[in-house]
Design a protein around this motif. Structure first.
Motif, PDB file in Angstrom:
ATOM      1  N   ARG A  39      12.311  15.228  15.151  1.00 62.03           N
ATOM      2  CA  ARG A  39      12.943  15.464  16.457  1.00 62.03           C
ATOM      3  C   ARG A  39      14.466  15.374  16.361  1.00 62.03           C
ATOM      4  N   PHE A  40      14.962  14.608  15.409  1.00 62.76           N
ATOM      5  CA  PHE A  40      16.392  14.387  15.272  1.00 62.76           C
ATOM      6  C   PHE A  40      17.046  15.327  14.261  1.00 62.76           C
ATOM      7  N   TRP A  47      14.346   9.316  21.278  1.00 64.37           N
ATOM      8  CA  TRP A  47      15.284  10.429  21.371  1.00 64.37           C
ATOM      9  C   TRP A  47      15.880  10.580  22.771  1.00 64.37           C
ATOM     10  N   GLU A  84      18.878  19.105  23.369  1.00 65.71           N
ATOM     11  CA  GLU A  84      19.999  18.191  23.181  1.00 65.71           C
ATOM     12  C   GLU A  84      21.164  18.504  24.117  1.00 65.71           C
ATOM     13  N   ARG A 111      13.514  21.244  15.359  1.00 60.92           N
ATOM     14  CA  ARG A 111      12.889  20.701  16.572  1.00 60.92           C
ATOM     15  C   ARG A 111      11.663  21.497  16.988  1.00 60.92           C
TER      16      ARG A 111
END
Length: 188
Positions: A99-100, A133, A23, A105
């Motif tokens: 994934r979020f 994503w 991220e 993760r």
């Protein structure tokens, strides 16, 4: 020098970052794309491919060695009920959504592999998750860059106002100290 490094190594950094967590690297790459140092579409594409590959790798680690990993790492085992519950209630969306979820993760795909989700199902929904994503996070970085550049002229005016305010506060503090010193010397 930094700009040249970003242009030379930015996509590699995106790939490495997105393979694991990603991220922060992806936000920074989105910002760099806004600044014209990277191509936004290529950033999103590299991140989607690397994120898919990374989660597939973690899935297979869980599928092959998940029980041993859960026994060896209590923090990972502590996440198992949470992800297993999501898989029971929302089997497809859990794969996309993990994934979020911050902190899941890497652990999420390992736990999903441990839970016995079929490989084809994980591959399909993992790719869908990565395709959602990558442009979302890169877009947030790009949007931050746009907002910041729009504020730059306002920031210059605020800086001038703050400089004047700080000067007045310092002048007032010096004046008050000087007056206090004069009073103290008169009273002696």
């Amino acid at each position: 020098m930094v700009e040249q490094w970003i242009q030379d190594w930015g996509y590699a950094a995106v790939a490495i970052g997105a393979f694991a967590e990603g991220e922060t690297v992806l936000l920074a790459a989105g910002y760099a794309a806004h600044a014209g140092l990277l191509d936004w579409w290529l950033v999103a594409a590299v991140a989607a491919v690397a994120a898919t590959a990374g989660d597939q790798s973690f899935y297979w680690i869980g599928r092959l060695w998940g029980a041993r990993l859960l026994a060896r790492f209590p923090r990972l085992a502590a996440q198992f009920p949470r992800v297993a519950d999501l898989l029971r209630r929302y089997p497809h969306w859990a794969i996309v959504g993990v994934r979020f979820l911050y902190g899941l993760r890497i652990a999420g795909p390992i736990i999903i592999g441990t839970a016995g989700v079929p490989p084809w199902r994980f591959a399909l929904f993992n790719a869908i998750g990565a395709l959602l994503w990558a442009p979302l996070i890169a877009g947030l970085g790009w949007g931050f860059g746009r907002a910041l550049s729009g504020l730059s002229s306002q920031i210059q005016r605020v800086e001038l106002g703050l400089l004047i305010l700080v000067g007045l506060v310092v002048a007032f503090a010096v004046l008050m100290r000087w007056r206090a010193g004069r009073r103290a010397s008169r009273s002696k």
